[in-house]
Write an enzyme that holds these catalytic residues in place. Structure first.
Site, PDB file in Angstrom:
ATOM      1  N   LYS A 112      36.181  37.013  45.306  1.00  7.15           N
ATOM      2  CA  LYS A 112      35.027  37.895  45.125  1.00  7.15           C
ATOM      3  C   LYS A 112      33.730  37.259  45.609  1.00  7.15           C
ATOM      4  O   LYS A 112      32.798  37.960  45.970  1.00  7.15           O
ATOM      5  CB  LYS A 112      34.916  38.329  43.666  1.00  7.15           C
ATOM      6  CG  LYS A 112      36.108  39.194  43.282  1.00  7.15           C
ATOM      7  CD  LYS A 112      36.009  39.826  41.937  1.00  7.15           C
ATOM      8  CE  LYS A 112      37.172  40.767  41.709  1.00  7.15           C
ATOM      9  NZ  LYS A 112      38.493  40.082  41.703  1.00  7.15           N
TER      10      LYS A 112
HETATM   11  C1  LIG Z   1      39.691  40.756  41.859  1.00  2.00           C
HETATM   12  C2  LIG Z   1      40.915  39.944  42.183  1.00  2.00           C
HETATM   13  C3  LIG Z   1      42.073  40.536  42.748  1.00  2.00           C
HETATM   14  C4  LIG Z   1      42.174  42.018  43.010  1.00  2.00           C
HETATM   15  O1  LIG Z   1      41.391  42.440  44.102  1.00  2.00           O
HETATM   16  P1  LIG Z   1      41.061  43.980  44.314  1.00  2.00           P
HETATM   17  O2  LIG Z   1      40.105  44.013  45.448  1.00  2.00           O
HETATM   18  O3  LIG Z   1      40.463  44.457  43.019  1.00  2.00           O
HETATM   19  O4  LIG Z   1      42.355  44.662  44.626  1.00  2.00           O
HETATM   20  C5  LIG Z   1      43.143  39.713  43.065  1.00  2.00           C
HETATM   21  N1  LIG Z   1      43.111  38.388  42.801  1.00  2.00           N
HETATM   22  C6  LIG Z   1      42.036  37.787  42.254  1.00  2.00           C
HETATM   23  C7  LIG Z   1      42.086  36.338  41.963  1.00  2.00           C
HETATM   24  C8  LIG Z   1      40.901  38.541  41.914  1.00  2.00           C
HETATM   25  O5  LIG Z   1      39.837  37.929  41.360  1.00  2.00           O
END
Ligand SMILES: *Cc1c(COP(=O)(O)O)cnc(C)c1O
Length: 466
Positions: A112
């Site tokens: 993120k």
């Molecule tokens: C947020 C997250 C996901 C999921 O990603 P999306 O874009 O919501 O599908 C997968 N792995 C980790 C470690 C995350 O922080």
């Protein structure tokens, strides 16, 4: 470039507009009016560029005339300066066809950061230009809150308040939020669970007076600016593996469907991605949909990959919109029905089209531990539980042997218990977080009461407006 809502009843906005708006006013999600396209020659010319430069070039058509290119370039350079790997998003080969795209070298060790670090700079720039201030309020069960705080701490014109359920996040996750020392950050530990935190945030947004008083804003993955910022890493990895002259597949650990949608966006730009492997834990709504057209809501139970513990993947609406031929009426009706009945009625012809590109995959916690162990044994590679599910999907669902880019979405040190169970040791935190357990924490505990939270937010924001 203008953006339109998947539900067709909101005004069209430019990039700065959708950045600040997040959700469209009709409840839909903003999408670009058309997908930019890059020719094969233009894509080849991007090979070898430093990541921030490549990112600026890929994001530029989405930004359109909202920002001069030189400004976007500067913001990309600043955003990725906080990453600890020189490649920003290194691609690690694990087998002849399998590659892990490491997206966890940012400040909070999860993917993120790639989108939010840039979003923080974009927010600051656009707000300063408009002479506006915003208050971001969000609820987190862990990862999103820390990434949002890391992206906005110390930024002018932004106050951020993050609610987490008291005692219910991991130590690493809580400390990543509460050890940030910046006077525009307020952490509230709510005496309740994650749903209570989310309900408080919803109540704050529903209070029109409060909302305009503090200029309330959100940072969830429904913001298209975040999707746009996630497309470049698929482009750079694909170029490394021979695109646009060689087809490939991606495997993505999926929760809200934002990351895999960004990969699909890379394909619209001209990257030949032939298969999208959507990896889930036992909360498998997307797998049920892709396997048997059963998109029905079920209770969520905790797993070793908490960022994928979801009931509804909000960004799926964007894919639906596309596969319905960008028909906003049809999209709106299906979303209403989904909300009302807990089941999405996707026509078989549409479902088959989606299935032509997307394949679901689900893995239990036990099998996830086994996959971490196996990857360590066979490739000496330590995968976090989210990444491990994508790696398993790539091994099991790649019948024609395409090169696969598996998104490695979190650093293994974020999940030391699962790693220890799999391989017998706890991975150390990287140097910039090594003293995380020695830093002072800063948070306030509050009752599960939205009016009390509203009062505290008002008071917190006032000190800045004063
Ligand atoms: C947020 C997250 C996901 C999921 O990603 P999306 O874009 O919501 O599908 C997968 N792995 C980790 C470690 C995350 O922080």
């Amino acid at each position: 470039m203008l953006y339109l809502s998947t539900r067709g009843q909101a005004e069209h906005l430019d990039f700065s507009g959708i950045l600040l708006a997040g959700l469209a006013s009709d409840g839909g999600l903003y999408m670009p009016e058309t997908w930019p396209e890059f020719s094969a020659a233009e894509l080849r010319a991007l090979r070898g560029l430093p990541y921030p430069e490549l990112a600026a070039r890929i994001i530029a058509p989405f930004v359109g005339s909202s920002l001069p290119f030189a400004t976007l370039q500067t913001l990309c350079r600043r955003a990725y300066a906080s990453f600890t790997h020189p490649a920003i998003v290194p691609l690690i080969q694990l087998s002849p066809t399998l590659h892990a795209l490491e997206l966890f070298h940012g400040p909070t060790l999860a993917f993120k950061d790639l989108a939010l670090q840039l979003a923080g700079h974009l927010f600051e720039h656009v707000l300063a230009a408009r002479d506006q201030k915003i208050t971001i309020v969000g609820a987190t069960s862990g990862d999103t809150g820390s990434a949002a705080i890391a992206a906005t701490a110390g930024r002018k014109n932004i106050d951020i308040v993050i609610l987490h359920p008291a005692g219910k996040t991991s130590d690493v996750q809580r400390r990543q939020m509460t050890t940030v020392n910046a006077n525009n950050v307020l952490n509230l530990a709510i005496e309740g669970n994650f749903d209570d935190c989310q309900d408080i945030v919803k109540a704050l947004f529903a209070d029109g007076g409060f909302r305009s008083e503090v200029n309330l804003s959100a940072v969830n993955s429904i913001n298209f600016a975040r999707i746009a910022a996630q497309i470049p890493y698929y482009v750079t990895a694909a170029l490394t593996l021979g695109a646009p002259d060689r087809p490939l597949a991606v495997a993505v650990p999926t929760g809200n469907f934002g990351n895999v949608l960004a990969a699909w966006g890379a394909a619209q730009l001209g990257i030949p991605i032939e298969k999208f492997l959507v990896a889930s834990n036992h909360n498998d709504i997307l797998h049920r949909f892709l396997a048997s057209n059963d998109m029905s809501i079920q209770a969520v139970t905790p797993s070793l990959s908490p960022s994928m513990d979801i009931q509804v993947s909000s960004n799926f609406e964007r894919l639906l919109f596309e596969f319905l031929g960008r028909d906003p009426e049809a999209t709106r009706l299906m979303m209403y029905e989904f909300r009302a009945n807990g089941h999405m009625p996707v026509k078989p012809a549409v479902w088959r089209k989606i299935r032509g590109q997307f394949t679901g995959f689900t893995l239990s916690d036990d099998a996830t531990i086994a996959e971490i162990r196996r990857t360590w044994r066979e490739a000496k590679y330590l995968a976090d539980p989210h990444t491990a599910i994508a790696l398993a999907a790539a091994r099991e669902q790649n019948p024609i042997g395409l090169p696969v880019i598996a998104a490695a979405t979190a650093h293994p040190a974020k999940f030391p218990d699962a790693i220890e169970k799999a391989v017998g040791f706890r991975p150390p935190l990287p140097p910039h977080l090594a003293d995380l357990y020695d830093r002072g924490e800063n948070y306030e505990t509050m009752p599960n009461d939205w009016t009390a939270v509203a009062g505290r937010v008002r008071q917190f924001v006032k000190r800045n407006f004063a």
